[in-house]
Each structure stands twice: as structure tokens, then as C-alpha cells.
Write a protein that holds these residues in place. Structure first.
Motif, PDB file in Angstrom:
ATOM      1  N   GLY A 336       0.801  -1.211   0.000  1.00  0.00           N
ATOM      2  CA  GLY A 336       0.000   0.000   0.000  1.00  0.00           C
ATOM      3  C   GLY A 336       0.835   1.262   0.000  1.00  0.00           C
ATOM      4  N   ALA A 337       2.077   1.186   0.485  1.00  0.00           N
ATOM      5  CA  ALA A 337       2.953   2.360   0.467  1.00  0.00           C
ATOM      6  C   ALA A 337       3.238   2.829  -0.950  1.00  0.00           C
ATOM      7  CB  ALA A 337       4.265   2.034   1.183  1.00  0.00           C
ATOM      8  N   PHE A 338       3.030   1.958  -1.925  1.00  0.00           N
ATOM      9  CA  PHE A 338       3.245   2.351  -3.326  1.00  0.00           C
ATOM     10  C   PHE A 338       2.377   3.553  -3.703  1.00  0.00           C
ATOM     11  CE2 PHE A 338       1.114   2.124  -7.433  1.00  0.00           C
ATOM     12  CZ  PHE A 338       2.168   2.327  -8.305  1.00  0.00           C
ATOM     13  N   PHE A 339       1.142   3.578  -3.252  1.00  0.00           N
ATOM     14  CA  PHE A 339       0.188   4.585  -3.701  1.00  0.00           C
ATOM     15  C   PHE A 339       0.507   5.975  -3.177  1.00  0.00           C
ATOM     16  CE2 PHE A 339      -2.038   0.528  -3.730  1.00  0.00           C
ATOM     17  CZ  PHE A 339      -2.535   0.505  -5.016  1.00  0.00           C
ATOM     18  N   THR A 340       1.281   6.081  -2.113  1.00  0.00           N
ATOM     19  CA  THR A 340       1.565   7.386  -1.525  1.00  0.00           C
ATOM     20  C   THR A 340       3.059   7.711  -1.580  1.00  0.00           C
ATOM     21  OG1 THR A 340       1.499   6.261   0.638  1.00  0.00           O
ATOM     22  CG2 THR A 340      -0.481   7.442  -0.068  1.00  0.00           C
ATOM     23  N   VAL A 341       3.861   7.099  -0.716  1.00  0.00           N
ATOM     24  CA  VAL A 341       5.257   7.518  -0.635  1.00  0.00           C
ATOM     25  C   VAL A 341       6.079   7.075  -1.843  1.00  0.00           C
ATOM     26  CG1 VAL A 341       5.260   7.630   1.878  1.00  0.00           C
ATOM     27  CG2 VAL A 341       5.822   5.475   0.757  1.00  0.00           C
ATOM     28  N   ALA A 342       5.737   5.937  -2.455  1.00  0.00           N
ATOM     29  CA  ALA A 342       6.503   5.497  -3.625  1.00  0.00           C
ATOM     30  C   ALA A 342       6.122   6.283  -4.873  1.00  0.00           C
ATOM     31  CB  ALA A 342       6.302   4.000  -3.866  1.00  0.00           C
ATOM     32  N   ALA A 343       4.826   6.575  -5.026  1.00  0.00           N
ATOM     33  CA  ALA A 343       4.362   7.328  -6.184  1.00  0.00           C
ATOM     34  C   ALA A 343       4.426   8.835  -5.962  1.00  0.00           C
ATOM     35  CB  ALA A 343       2.927   6.923  -6.531  1.00  0.00           C
ATOM     36  N   GLY A 344       4.689   9.269  -4.726  1.00  0.00           N
ATOM     37  CA  GLY A 344       4.758  10.694  -4.445  1.00  0.00           C
ATOM     38  C   GLY A 344       3.413  11.382  -4.484  1.00  0.00           C
ATOM     39  N   LEU A 345       2.355  10.689  -4.048  1.00  0.00           N
ATOM     40  CA  LEU A 345       1.001  11.233  -4.097  1.00  0.00           C
ATOM     41  C   LEU A 345       0.442  11.378  -2.687  1.00  0.00           C
ATOM     42  CD1 LEU A 345      -0.485   9.057  -6.996  1.00  0.00           C
ATOM     43  CD2 LEU A 345       0.398  11.395  -7.159  1.00  0.00           C
ATOM     44  N   ALA A 346      -0.421  12.384  -2.513  1.00  0.00           N
ATOM     45  CA  ALA A 346      -1.174  12.510  -1.269  1.00  0.00           C
ATOM     46  C   ALA A 346      -2.250  11.439  -1.223  1.00  0.00           C
ATOM     47  CB  ALA A 346      -1.791  13.905  -1.163  1.00  0.00           C
ATOM     48  N   GLY A 348      -5.773   9.715  -1.082  1.00  0.00           N
ATOM     49  CA  GLY A 348      -7.103  10.064  -1.558  1.00  0.00           C
ATOM     50  C   GLY A 348      -8.072   8.941  -1.279  1.00  0.00           C
ATOM     51  N   LYS A 349      -9.341   9.252  -1.264  1.00  0.00           N
ATOM     52  CA  LYS A 349     -10.368   8.251  -0.994  1.00  0.00           C
ATOM     53  C   LYS A 349     -10.316   7.115  -2.015  1.00  0.00           C
ATOM     54  CE  LYS A 349     -13.800  11.314   1.172  1.00  0.00           C
ATOM     55  NZ  LYS A 349     -15.206  11.805   1.073  1.00  0.00           N
ATOM     56  N   GLU A 350     -10.297   5.891  -1.519  1.00  0.00           N
ATOM     57  CA  GLU A 350     -10.350   4.683  -2.349  1.00  0.00           C
ATOM     58  C   GLU A 350      -9.330   4.734  -3.485  1.00  0.00           C
ATOM     59  OE1 GLU A 350     -14.380   3.292  -3.268  1.00  0.00           O
ATOM     60  OE2 GLU A 350     -15.149   4.889  -1.982  1.00  0.00           O
ATOM     61  N   MET A 351      -8.130   5.202  -3.167  1.00  0.00           N
ATOM     62  CA  MET A 351      -7.116   5.408  -4.200  1.00  0.00           C
ATOM     63  C   MET A 351      -6.513   4.092  -4.700  1.00  0.00           C
ATOM     64  SD  MET A 351      -3.961   6.952  -1.917  1.00  0.00           S
ATOM     65  CE  MET A 351      -3.139   7.509  -3.411  1.00  0.00           C
ATOM     66  N   THR A 352      -6.769   2.988  -4.015  1.00  0.00           N
ATOM     67  CA  THR A 352      -6.224   1.709  -4.498  1.00  0.00           C
ATOM     68  C   THR A 352      -6.933   1.219  -5.753  1.00  0.00           C
ATOM     69  OG1 THR A 352      -7.666   0.656  -2.864  1.00  0.00           O
ATOM     70  CG2 THR A 352      -5.371   0.953  -2.267  1.00  0.00           C
ATOM     71  N   GLY A 353      -8.169   1.643  -5.976  1.00  0.00           N
ATOM     72  CA  GLY A 353      -8.849   1.393  -7.248  1.00  0.00           C
ATOM     73  C   GLY A 353      -9.011  -0.069  -7.634  1.00  0.00           C
ATOM     74  N   GLY A 354      -9.262  -0.951  -6.673  1.00  0.00           N
ATOM     75  CA  GLY A 354      -9.493  -2.361  -6.999  1.00  0.00           C
ATOM     76  C   GLY A 354      -8.247  -3.183  -7.223  1.00  0.00           C
ATOM     77  N   LYS A 355      -7.079  -2.642  -6.903  1.00  0.00           N
ATOM     78  CA  LYS A 355      -5.837  -3.388  -7.129  1.00  0.00           C
ATOM     79  C   LYS A 355      -5.765  -4.645  -6.259  1.00  0.00           C
ATOM     80  CE  LYS A 355      -3.603  -0.804 -10.150  1.00  0.00           C
ATOM     81  NZ  LYS A 355      -4.689   0.132 -10.493  1.00  0.00           N
ATOM     82  N   GLY A 356      -6.435  -4.627  -5.108  1.00  0.00           N
ATOM     83  CA  GLY A 356      -6.414  -5.820  -4.263  1.00  0.00           C
ATOM     84  C   GLY A 356      -7.076  -7.013  -4.913  1.00  0.00           C
ATOM     85  N   PHE A 357      -8.125  -6.779  -5.677  1.00  0.00           N
ATOM     86  CA  PHE A 357      -8.809  -7.882  -6.343  1.00  0.00           C
ATOM     87  C   PHE A 357      -8.005  -8.380  -7.549  1.00  0.00           C
ATOM     88  CE2 PHE A 357     -12.101  -5.287  -4.268  1.00  0.00           C
ATOM     89  CZ  PHE A 357     -12.614  -6.238  -3.403  1.00  0.00           C
ATOM     90  N   ILE A 358      -7.311  -7.466  -8.231  1.00  0.00           N
ATOM     91  CA  ILE A 358      -6.420  -7.908  -9.304  1.00  0.00           C
ATOM     92  C   ILE A 358      -5.262  -8.709  -8.723  1.00  0.00           C
ATOM     93  CG2 ILE A 358      -4.912  -7.125 -11.173  1.00  0.00           C
ATOM     94  CD1 ILE A 358      -6.684  -4.778 -11.603  1.00  0.00           C
ATOM     95  N   ALA A 359      -4.805  -8.333  -7.518  1.00  0.00           N
ATOM     96  CA  ALA A 359      -3.752  -9.108  -6.851  1.00  0.00           C
ATOM     97  C   ALA A 359      -4.223 -10.523  -6.545  1.00  0.00           C
ATOM     98  CB  ALA A 359      -3.320  -8.402  -5.563  1.00  0.00           C
ATOM     99  N   LEU A 360      -5.484 -10.682  -6.171  1.00  0.00           N
ATOM    100  CA  LEU A 360      -6.031 -12.027  -5.974  1.00  0.00           C
ATOM    101  C   LEU A 360      -5.977 -12.834  -7.262  1.00  0.00           C
ATOM    102  CD1 LEU A 360      -9.190 -11.609  -3.685  1.00  0.00           C
ATOM    103  CD2 LEU A 360      -7.148 -12.965  -3.210  1.00  0.00           C
ATOM    104  N   ALA A 361      -6.324 -12.180  -8.380  1.00  0.00           N
ATOM    105  CA  ALA A 361      -6.246 -12.866  -9.669  1.00  0.00           C
ATOM    106  C   ALA A 361      -4.803 -13.243 -10.001  1.00  0.00           C
ATOM    107  CB  ALA A 361      -6.828 -11.978 -10.764  1.00  0.00           C
ATOM    108  N   ALA A 362      -3.845 -12.365  -9.663  1.00  0.00           N
ATOM    109  CA  ALA A 362      -2.429 -12.673  -9.898  1.00  0.00           C
ATOM    110  C   ALA A 362      -1.986 -13.868  -9.068  1.00  0.00           C
ATOM    111  CB  ALA A 362      -1.574 -11.448  -9.582  1.00  0.00           C
ATOM    112  N   MET A 363      -2.482 -13.964  -7.841  1.00  0.00           N
ATOM    113  CA  MET A 363      -2.142 -15.108  -6.997  1.00  0.00           C
ATOM    114  C   MET A 363      -2.642 -16.412  -7.613  1.00  0.00           C
ATOM    115  SD  MET A 363      -3.699 -16.027  -3.273  1.00  0.00           S
ATOM    116  CE  MET A 363      -5.253 -16.356  -4.129  1.00  0.00           C
TER     117      MET A 363
END
Length: 433
Positions: A336-346, A348-363
Motif C-alpha cells: 500500500g505504500a506504493f500509492f503514496t510515498v513510492a508514487a509521491g502522491l497525497a 485520496g479516498k479509495e485510491m487503491t482502485g481495486g488493485k487488491g482484487f487484481i492481486a487475488l487474480a495474480a495469486m
């Protein structure tokens, strides 16, 4: 009167066993390969205008030596690549008729041929060349949360706990990383704090799944909604009101590995990244060894496959599941640190945008293996970055279609490439001693 003696039944020997073990020939995969290759031939060759050229750039200004841009005729190159894909479909048909496996090399080469054919068509005749090195570099960067999320699901499900809360763990990690980094002025402090938030969500999953034996899928969905609600409330009441103090996280700096980062193509992709990417390398290798080559990994897989047998030999089933789930939550929080400190972004609400479910598909696509999950996450990261790069150079594809690309690739990959996979046998089944 003579008794009639029935002839003895033939005992099952090697010949009988071989006949019984022969499986029917399945033509699904070869037919799918051939259909997709023919569609690509029509779209990228027959329906494409002639006379265009495609330019690919391979080098950056920091490389030891420069590789000249590669200029190829768009239509002829796409034709050659589609014919290669058709030939591989023929090889798959031959392997199916001979009841032989094709391994991972044939699907990999087949996919690479079609991707290159698509890139040749999409970038043909454009004013700007297609930067292959930048495309791969961005793909690895965008795959970070997917890799960590997939590893989190792997740790949980190998122990028998279904983790649908990866989305919430990513979001919680992004939130705490942004807050801590903003308060301390250090992106690395936010990077350290992110796994704590993910571990807390994992602890809630453990409490309801193991202690109160609640359906694990329902718990995961509820935790996702809970994290979205809590972070949205804190964002509106605290972070948004005083953003200068609470929501201006610094960005992780890009770190160069000396010498290696200047190797053409591979250097910028693998060794010109942030610290989070290097941590990802270590985590993937470490989990690959620990899950499949260590005593801890053997116990982890045992409680996910046959918890009663594991309990019989003295393994604490629920304690093992608890530790694996909390560790998995921490790994997802780190992603989750990717979305803020790694990408340099503040934040925001629901900023992960469904990436957790795509991660399940990757698994699932990676067959519950760390290296497999990495490869699947890179595929999804490539499709996500491809949308960005093609939007920059300009393509004939409508922007709405490009926005759908990562999700369409996810569906086709899981439905068409994963085949028959077997999850851990006791996944989602509570163990009551």
C-alpha cells in the motif's frame, strides 16, 4: 457331474493401468491459440493500412552505450509475428494429440509474439517512437502493489485462510504511510509504518475467522468496507482540513545500483527504482525459499492442506494460521505504500482502485507460488502501463477501451491461461479441534 469353473479375471497389470490412465485429448487450448492468432492477423495485418513504419527505442541517456532505434515495417512485422503465433498454435495442437505438455515456454513465446504484433500495429506511423525500456520500467513499478497483494494472499491461503481483504490492507497501508511520512518528513518512516496498518487488518481477519469462526469471504468483504469507511472519514475530517501537516508525504527517491543500472534495457528496468522495488525483490526470493524449502513452509502448507494430520503431529494449526495471516496483512500493507510515498502522491479516498482484487487474480494465475505471482503481477502491470504509454504516443484505440485494458487482461488471463488449478485443500475451512 463336472463343475463349471469360471475363468479367472485378469489381474490389473501395467498394460491395464496405462489404458485406464490415458486421458481424452483436449483441443480447447490449441483452438483458442489458433482463434486468437487469426483474429490478430485480421486486426493487425489485413485491416491495417500499409506503408507505415514503427520505431522502437531501447536506450536511455544513462546507458553505457547507445542502441540505435529499431525501425521496422509495421504490416510486414505484424504479419511475421502473427505467423509465429499460428505456428505455435500448431505445435500446441501436435502436443495435445500426442498427450504431451507444452510447459511455460510455448505460452510465453506465443504471448510475446502477439504483444509485439499489437505494439507494432499500435505504434505504426506515429510521430513519437515507442520507448520499450520505459514501458518495461513503468510496468515493473506499477506491478508493486499487485506483487505484494498476491504474496499476501498466498501466505494466507497456503495456511487455509481466504484473504479477500487485500484491498483494505493496501488502502490501510497507503493511509498510514502518507500520515506518518507527512508528520515525520521521511518517506522511509512511512514505508516502515505501512506494514503495521496491513497487519492490523490481518489481525481483525484472524479474530473473526478463527476465534469466532465467521465465514472468511464475508469477513474479508466487510473489512474492505470498514477500511474504506474509516479512511474516508479521517480523510474528510483530518487530512483534508490540514493537508500541509497530515497529507503531504515526501516521495521515495530513486536509487541507482552502481554499474548495473547503466546496462542497456535491463539496467534502467531492474536497477533504477525506489527502495520499495528492491524490497520486493528480497521478499519474493525469501518467500519462494521459505514456503517451499523450509520447515516453516512445510508446516504452513500442511495446515492448509490437511490441518487434522498437521495437528496430529504436533503443529498448532490455528496459531500457524494466525501468524501467517497477520504476516500476509503486513506484506499487503507494505504494498500500500506504493500509492503514496513510492508514487509521491497525497492520500485520496479509495485510491487503491481495486488493485487488491487484481492481486487475488495474480495469486491464482501464479498458482499460489511467489515467483508465479510475480510473473502474473508483471503481466497486469504491463497492461496498465501500456495504456499510459500508448495514450502518450497516440493510438487509434479509443480511450475508453484503453481504460478497460488491465481488467480485460485480468479476465482473459485467469479464464484462459490459468487452466485447472487446485487451491489448498482446506482453504476457507475453519479448524475446530
Amino acid at each position: 457331474m463336472n463343475a463349471v469353473v469360471a475363468p479367472p479375471k485378469p489381474s490389473p497389470g501395467p498394460t491395464t493401468d496405462r489404458v485406464a490412465a490415458v486421458k481424452p485429448v483436449s483441443w480447447k487450448v490449441p483452438i483458442a491459440y489458433a482463434v486468437v492468432a487469426l483474429l490478430a492477423l485480421v486486426a493487425f495485418v489485413l485491416a491495417a493500412p500499409g506503408g507505415r513504419v514503427t520505431t522502437f527505442t531501447l536506450s536511455t541517456g544513462r546507458d553505457f552505450f547507445q542502441i540505435a532505434p529499431v525501425v521496422v515495417p509495421s504490416r510486414a512485422t505484424a504479419l511475421a509475428l502473427c505467423l509465429v503465433a499460428l505456428a505455435l498454435a500448431g505445435v500446441a495442437a501436435w502436443a495435445a494429440s500426442a498427450r504431451r505438455g507444452v510447459g511455460v515456454s510455448l505460452p510465453a513465446v506465443y504471448s510475446l509474439a502477439l504483444v509485439l504484433a499489437f505494439l507494432t500495429w499500435a505504434a505504426g506511423g506515429r510521430a513519437h517512437p515507442l520507448p520499450l525500456t520505459g514501458l518495461l520500467q513503468g510496468s515493473l513499478f506499477l506491478a508493486i502493489p499487485l506483487v505484494f497483494g498476491a504474496l499476501s494472499g498466498l501466505l494466507c491461503e497456503r495456511s487455509g485462510i481466504i484473504n479477500v481483504a487485500i484491498e483494505g490492507q493496501l488502502l490501510a497501508g497507503a493511509f498510514l504511510a502518507a500520515v506518518v511520512a507527512s508528520l515525520t518528513g521521511s518517506a522511509y518512516a512511512g514505508l516502515i509504518a505501512a506494514p503495521i496498518a496491513g497487519a492490523l487488518v490481518g489481525a481483525l481477519l484472524v479474530m473473526f475467522s478463527i476465534r469466532y469462526v465467521v465465514n472468511q469471504i464475508i469477513v474479508g468483504v466487510v473489512l474492505n468496507v470498514l477500511v474504506v469507511g474509516v479512511t474516508s472519514y479521517l480523510f474528510s475530517t483530518v487530512l483534508k482540513v490540514n493537508a500541509a501537516t497530515w497529507n503531504q508525504p515526501p516521495k521515495l527517491p530513486v536509487l541507482d545500483v552502481p554499474v548495473l543500472s547503466q546496462i542497456p534495457i535491463l539496467g534502467p528496468v531492474l536497477f533504477h527504482q525506489t527502495a520499495l522495488v528492491y524490497v520486493m525483490y528480497v521478499v519474493v526470493v525469501l518467500l519462494q525459499v521459505m514456503v517451499f524449502r523450509s520447515r516453516w513452509g512445510l508446516r504452513l502448507r500442511a495446515v492448509g492442506e490437511h490441518p487434522k494430520a498437521a495437528d496430529t503431529v504436533g503443529i498448532k494449526v490455528n496459531r500457524t494460521r494466525m501468524r501467517a495471516t497477520i504476516l500476509g496483512g503486513a506484506v499487503a500493507g507494505l504494498g500500500g505504500a506504493f500509492f503514496t510515498v513510492a508514487a509521491g502522491l497525497a492520500f485520496g479516498k479509495e485510491m487503491t482502485g481495486g488493485k487488491g482484487f487484481i492481486a487475488l487474480a495474480a495469486m491464482i494465475l501464479g498458482r499460489w507460488s511467489p515467483t508465479g505471482a510475480l510473473a502474473a503481477a508483471l503481466l497486469f502491470g504491463f497492461s496498465d502501463n501500456l495504456r499510459v504509454v500508448l495514450g502518450i504516443i497516440g493510438t487509434p484505440i479509443p480511450s475508453q477501451i484503453m481504460l478497460m485494458t488491465p481488467y480485460v487482461v485480468t479476465i482473459f488471463a485467469v479464464a484462459g491461461l490459468v487452466g485447472r488449478v487446485r487451491p489448498p485443500a482446506s482453504e476457507g475451512i475453519p479448524y475446530v479441534k
